[in-house]
Scaffold this motif. Structure first.
Motif, PDB file in Angstrom:
ATOM      1  N   GLY A 204       8.088  -2.880   9.574  1.00 25.95           N
ATOM      2  CA  GLY A 204       6.568  -3.297   9.857  1.00 25.95           C
ATOM      3  C   GLY A 204       5.741  -3.065   8.723  1.00 25.95           C
ATOM      4  O   GLY A 204       5.176  -3.676   7.809  1.00 25.95           O
ATOM      5  N   SER A 205       6.118  -1.649   7.923  1.00 24.27           N
ATOM      6  CA  SER A 205       5.147  -1.374   6.811  1.00 24.27           C
ATOM      7  C   SER A 205       5.706  -2.251   5.577  1.00 24.27           C
ATOM      8  O   SER A 205       4.786  -2.452   4.793  1.00 24.27           O
ATOM      9  CB  SER A 205       5.587   0.183   6.355  1.00 24.27           C
ATOM     10  N   LEU A 206       6.940  -2.372   5.359  1.00 28.22           N
ATOM     11  CA  LEU A 206       7.269  -3.182   4.396  1.00 28.22           C
ATOM     12  C   LEU A 206       6.888  -4.910   4.367  1.00 28.22           C
ATOM     13  O   LEU A 206       6.524  -5.410   3.454  1.00 28.22           O
ATOM     14  CB  LEU A 206       8.948  -3.167   4.152  1.00 28.22           C
ATOM     15  N   ALA A 207       7.021  -5.091   5.840  1.00 30.00           N
ATOM     16  CA  ALA A 207       6.352  -6.450   5.932  1.00 30.00           C
ATOM     17  C   ALA A 207       4.873  -6.643   5.511  1.00 30.00           C
ATOM     18  O   ALA A 207       4.621  -7.847   4.848  1.00 30.00           O
ATOM     19  CB  ALA A 207       6.526  -7.025   7.381  1.00 30.00           C
ATOM     20  N   ALA A 208       4.238  -5.511   5.979  1.00 32.26           N
ATOM     21  CA  ALA A 208       2.725  -5.654   5.535  1.00 32.26           C
ATOM     22  C   ALA A 208       2.327  -5.486   3.833  1.00 32.26           C
ATOM     23  O   ALA A 208       1.702  -6.206   3.637  1.00 32.26           O
ATOM     24  CB  ALA A 208       1.816  -4.566   6.344  1.00 32.26           C
ATOM     25  N   LEU A 209       3.588  -4.644   3.695  1.00 31.92           N
ATOM     26  CA  LEU A 209       3.510  -4.404   2.159  1.00 31.92           C
ATOM     27  C   LEU A 209       3.658  -5.767   1.464  1.00 31.92           C
ATOM     28  O   LEU A 209       3.155  -6.033   0.237  1.00 31.92           O
ATOM     29  CB  LEU A 209       4.212  -3.541   1.508  1.00 31.92           C
ATOM     30  N   SER A 210       4.655  -6.426   1.888  1.00 30.56           N
ATOM     31  CA  SER A 210       4.949  -7.963   1.424  1.00 30.56           C
ATOM     32  C   SER A 210       3.900  -8.910   1.236  1.00 30.56           C
ATOM     33  O   SER A 210       3.472  -9.583   0.338  1.00 30.56           O
ATOM     34  CB  SER A 210       6.096  -8.362   1.938  1.00 30.56           C
ATOM     35  N   GLY A 211       3.054  -8.663   2.623  1.00 31.83           N
ATOM     36  CA  GLY A 211       1.634  -9.649   2.501  1.00 31.83           C
ATOM     37  C   GLY A 211       0.857  -9.118   1.548  1.00 31.83           C
ATOM     38  O   GLY A 211      -0.095  -9.865   1.013  1.00 31.83           O
ATOM     39  N   VAL A 231      -1.761 -18.154   4.908  1.00 28.07           N
ATOM     40  CA  VAL A 231      -1.510 -17.803   3.613  1.00 28.07           C
ATOM     41  C   VAL A 231      -0.026 -17.330   3.234  1.00 28.07           C
ATOM     42  O   VAL A 231       0.283 -17.574   2.283  1.00 28.07           O
ATOM     43  CB  VAL A 231      -2.636 -16.666   2.996  1.00 28.07           C
ATOM     44  N   THR A 232       0.403 -17.070   4.240  1.00 26.65           N
ATOM     45  CA  THR A 232       2.009 -16.560   4.193  1.00 26.65           C
ATOM     46  C   THR A 232       2.733 -17.579   4.170  1.00 26.65           C
ATOM     47  O   THR A 232       4.086 -17.622   3.465  1.00 26.65           O
ATOM     48  CB  THR A 232       2.231 -15.306   5.263  1.00 26.65           C
ATOM     49  N   ALA A 233       2.597 -18.691   4.562  1.00 28.34           N
ATOM     50  CA  ALA A 233       3.110 -19.953   4.401  1.00 28.34           C
ATOM     51  C   ALA A 233       4.584 -19.974   4.965  1.00 28.34           C
ATOM     52  O   ALA A 233       5.564 -20.450   4.226  1.00 28.34           O
ATOM     53  CB  ALA A 233       3.059 -20.669   3.085  1.00 28.34           C
ATOM     54  N   GLY A 234       4.788 -19.233   6.004  1.00 25.73           N
ATOM     55  CA  GLY A 234       6.009 -19.176   6.765  1.00 25.73           C
ATOM     56  C   GLY A 234       7.389 -18.369   5.804  1.00 25.73           C
ATOM     57  O   GLY A 234       8.199 -18.267   6.389  1.00 25.73           O
ATOM     58  N   ARG A 235       6.697 -17.694   4.901  1.00 22.22           N
ATOM     59  CA  ARG A 235       7.930 -16.722   4.184  1.00 22.22           C
ATOM     60  C   ARG A 235       8.307 -15.628   5.039  1.00 22.22           C
ATOM     61  O   ARG A 235       9.406 -15.186   4.750  1.00 22.22           O
ATOM     62  CB  ARG A 235       6.840 -15.951   2.889  1.00 22.22           C
ATOM     63  N   GLY A 236       7.542 -15.180   6.008  1.00 18.54           N
ATOM     64  CA  GLY A 236       8.138 -14.269   7.085  1.00 18.54           C
ATOM     65  C   GLY A 236       9.097 -14.612   7.444  1.00 18.54           C
ATOM     66  O   GLY A 236      10.274 -13.853   7.775  1.00 18.54           O
TER      67      GLY A 236
END
Lengths: 320, 496
Positions: A204-211, A231-236
């Motif tokens: 979760g931390s790295l996902a949030a960092l990525s955002g 805004v993330t446009a499906g990159r997750g």
């Protein structure tokens, strides 16, 4: 020509880093046996928190730190649902995703149009000077070593460290075993719950960092977007696909991330050439390439079950 | 362990149980399924918590709340279903959960130590191989080495021989004796009488959660132990008419198929089964038995070879064709392949024949006929169920197997493929299944009996085929076959 190549490659690494950060976290979560489909939602919440914090505090690094914190808290919710309550991990992941989309859209309204300090670019001038004496390749490499976002270099270092921990240390052995065979790990005194909580939290931390990196490092402004295309446009989601493409290995994730990032970088360059093809076609490219790459590259990975954690998505409890 | 009580919803698994293990002895826990052997040892190992009772380890009362506590007290357990990570190496599996080394793994030292332990106890294994590359016997060695690596002095082995071929069982017993001679205490859980008599110093018999008695092997024999275990005398001899085979029913010619992993699973099998014949297929699990059963029931495509049923070419026929030709299947996986857990007893009993009268008219099912059929079978096969509308997930393992047998045998099959039909069943239910299979043979059915239990194959079978790594390595008549010969063949030496 080499100017164009250098620009595309630089852009590939910068956009690829968004995918890489999120995928690294997801690799740890999945290696411990927890599927987190909420990556996109966590990225959105991280982006929102980072943008808001950077605006209020006037410091982009503080924004990144807040994002990591938010990611950790949201993933606590996810691990509580999926590890402690043992709910279906697909359902819990989707609920986190929907939470992220809704909450970031709602709370992000006042942030539309505000400005924030960006992340400084990092350059290695002395190395660049030395490289500039080498023709063509020197120019390309020089571009990649100078003027890129610091998160690019940090994420590469992170991938190497995470690979080392996963495959060369006791912690890594514990994580992999919990994801493969939790009842065995438990019978040897490894705490399945603790390891899963920690790994989901790293995820979760790295996902949030990525955002946060996406909004502060690349976009620079918060836009009001429809829920279907935040805004993330499906990159997750592409990051989740990247985990499979990378066969759950942090090092392979670097290559995969730059490959997929490269397609995205290429589409902007191609649009610039005025080929008379509708721009929507180019916008589709990253997603289509994710599908193509995933089906072609991972046939063998999945068939031979390279890296797939055997207990992925399976909840664990002792007296059953 | 004193006065241990543990109940699960609906059953008391351990009812005031006392058990004592001395250093330097191999102590067998003998009992039927559900007698409480595994529950008792899971309590000792911290996996379950007892409702009441005391555990005393080395003279001190111990509180064991988790496997970690148990390991610290020097207790190690080899579970019935091996707990190994198949994609990890032997060494990685062995050191998992240890506190040393703290962070960086020093695999060279670990490898040396595993070699040394393996040599000392006659349990050789290559520490760098991945678990999936190993045979079942080798995997079990890894489990035992895991405990020895931790220097445990109390070892619990839960049904360790279930997965092993006879020569491997001999090696295991030698290792157990060696450990006991060094002063360790070994608990050996089993329901096989001969093994218990062979390896133990003392035998404690459990029945329905209570310890019935403790004996020394020299003071007792199989008949007495079986009596203690079941609570009534058990027949060991089965009445069987002399062998008079009819016409050939099924013939396989040079059959080859791929297994689930895309590797060859059967490599040129040729075989004939005749009406009125029980053909026993012996082999250690995973040598192609399941694939062979799936070929004969039409569930797996051939890559080479031919199948004839009643002289007709069935090579590319569907499972329904095989079914209609009179082939019944009692699968190994009773819950997964053999029944639908959430459907009722009546529905499960009609799964083979629901397409035909009297159960079906056009697209409608006749539930009255289905219910009557079910009630009749429930009483004929003495299936214990409150009524025919009970979902089969509520049935015990033995009852579920009776239900499957009832369904498969009541349609008067021409061939029955019975895969491990008595695995996991207790002595009483096993006896029943055997009688039914013999009865089917006497009515002219052909039976392919796939089993790892050599006693079963040799008592029931008219002929015995041995499968090893996807090939038939021997075909003997029951008179020629002995446990020793068949056992050697199962382990891959072509002794016949």
């Amino acid at each position: 020509m080499s100017e164009v190549v250098a620009a595309v490659l630089a852009r590939a690494m910068e956009t690829g880093t968004i995918l890489l950060l999120a995928a690294l976290g997801e690799i740890y979560a999945e290696r411990s046996g927890v599927l987190n489909l909420g990556v996109e939602g966590m990225m959105l919440l991280g982006a929102l928190g980072a943008f808001g914090a950077a605006h209020l505090l006037g410091n982009a690094w503080a924004g990144l730190a807040i994002a990591v914190l938010i990611g950790a808290v949201v993933s606590l919710l996810h691990s509580f649902m999926s590890v402690t309550l043992r709910l279906n991990q697909v359902a819990t992941g989707l609920s986190i995703y929907l939470l992220g989309v809704g909450l970031s859209g709602f709370l992000g309204k006042p942030l539309v149009g505000v400005t924030v300090p960006g992340l400084p670019v990092v350059a290695f001038p002395s190395v660049q000077d030395a490289l500039s004496k080498v023709p063509v390749i020197g120019l390309v490499l020089g571009r990649l070593l100078g003027g890129l976002n610091p998160m690019v270099y940090l994420s590469i270092a992170l991938a190497v460290i995470m690979w080392f921990i996963l495959f060369r240390t006791r912690w890594g052995l514990n994580i992999r075993s919990v994801g493969e065979n939790p009842s065995m790990a438990d019978s040897l005194g490894v705490s399945v719950f603790r390891i899963r909580y920690i790994c989901v939290m790293i995820g979760g931390s790295l996902a949030a960092l990525s955002g946060a990196y996406l909004i502060l490092g690349l976009l620079g402004s918060w836009t009001e977007a429809p829920a279907a295309a935040p805004v993330t446009a499906g990159r997750g989601w592409i990051a989740i696909a990247l985990v499979i493409l990378a066969a759950w290995s942090p090092l392979r994730a670097i290559l995969g991330a730059y490959l997929l990032g490269g397609v995205e970088a290429l589409q902007y360059t191609l649009q610039g050439f005025q080929l008379g093809i509708p721009s929507q076609f180019f916008t589709m490219l990253p997603y289509i390439s994710a599908i193509v790459v995933l089906t072609s590259f991972s046939v063998e990975t999945v068939r031979k079950r390279i890296g797939v954690p055997a207990a992925l998505g399976v909840s664990y409890s002792r007296e059953e | 362990m004193r006065r241990i009580i543990k109940s699960f919803p609906g059953v008391v698994a351990n009812d005031n149980l006392d058990f004592q293990l001395l250093p330097g002895e191999v102590h067998a826990l003998l009992g039927e399924n559900g007698a409480g052997k595994t529950t008792l040892m899971n309590i000792l190992y911290g996996l379950y918590r007892p409702d009441s009772g005391q555990i005393i380890v080395k003279g001190r009362e111990a509180k064991i709340n988790s496997p970690r506590d148990a390991m610290q007290l020097g207790i190690g357990m080899v579970h019935q279903h091996l707990k190994l990570v198949s994609t990890h190496s032997v060494a990685e599996n062995i050191i998992l959960g240890l506190n040393e080394p703290r962070f960086f793994l020093k695999m060279d030292e670990v490898h040396d130590r595993i070699h040394e332990l393996g040599e000392r106890y006659g349990l050789p294994v290559n520490p760098q191989q991945k678990i999936w590359q190993l045979s079942m016997g080798e995997r079990q060695r890894v489990e035992i080495l895991k405990i020895l690596f931790r220097e445990s002095d109390i070892l619990v082995l839960d049904e360790p021989t279930a997965l092993l071929a006879p020569p491997e069982i001999g090696e295991l017993f030698a290792a157990l004796r060696r450990m006991a001679s060094e002063g360790r205490g070994v608990v050996f859980i089993s329901h096989k009488l001969n093994e218990v008599l062979e390896v133990s110093d003392r035998i404690t018999v459990l029945r329905r959660g209570r310890a019935v008695d403790t004996r020394r092997p020299s003071e007792t024999n199989t008949a007495e132990l079986a009596n203690l275990m079941v609570g009534r005398p058990v027949l060991f001899k089965l009445e069987k008419k002399p062998f008079s085979p009819g016409a050939g029913f099924l013939e396989l010619q040079n059959v080859e198929v791929m297994g689930d992993k895309g590797l060859p699973a059967l490599k040129g099998i040729s075989l004939e089964i005749r009406a009125g014949e029980i053909l026993g297929l012996a082999g250690v699990a995973g040598n192609g038995q399941r694939e062979l059963a799936e070929v004969i029931t039409g569930l797996r495509r051939l890559t080479k070879g031919k199948i004839y049923v009643n002289g007709l070419d069935f090579t590319s026929s569907s499972p329904l064709d095989f079914l209609s030709a009179g082939i019944s299947y009692v699968p190994e996986d009773r819950q997964g392949v053999g029944s639908v857990a959430s459907m009722t007893v009546a529905e499960n009993l009609v799964l083979r024949e629901y397409r035909n009268g009297p159960f079906a008219r056009n697209i409608w099912l006749d539930f009255k006929a289905i219910d009557e059929h079910a009630s009749q079978l429930v009483s004929e096969f003495s299936i214990m169920t409150p009524d025919t509308r009970n979902p089969v997930q509520n049935l015990s393992g033995g009852n579920l197997q009776k239900l499957i047998l009832a369904r498969e045998l009541s349609r008067k099959p021409k061939l029955i493929v019975a895969e491990h039909p008595t695995r996991g069943l207790d002595v009483g239910a096993t006896e029943y299944v055997h009688q039914r299979l013999i009865q089917a043979r006497e009515q002219g059915s052909a039976v392919l009996l796939i089993s790892e239990d050599l006693d079963e194959i040799l008592t029931l079978g008219d002929n015995v085929a041995v499968i090893y790594e996807g090939k038939l390595v021997g075909l003997l008549s029951a008179q020629q076959a002995s446990i020793e010969v068949v056992g050697m063949m199962m382990a891959g030496s072509s002794g016949g």
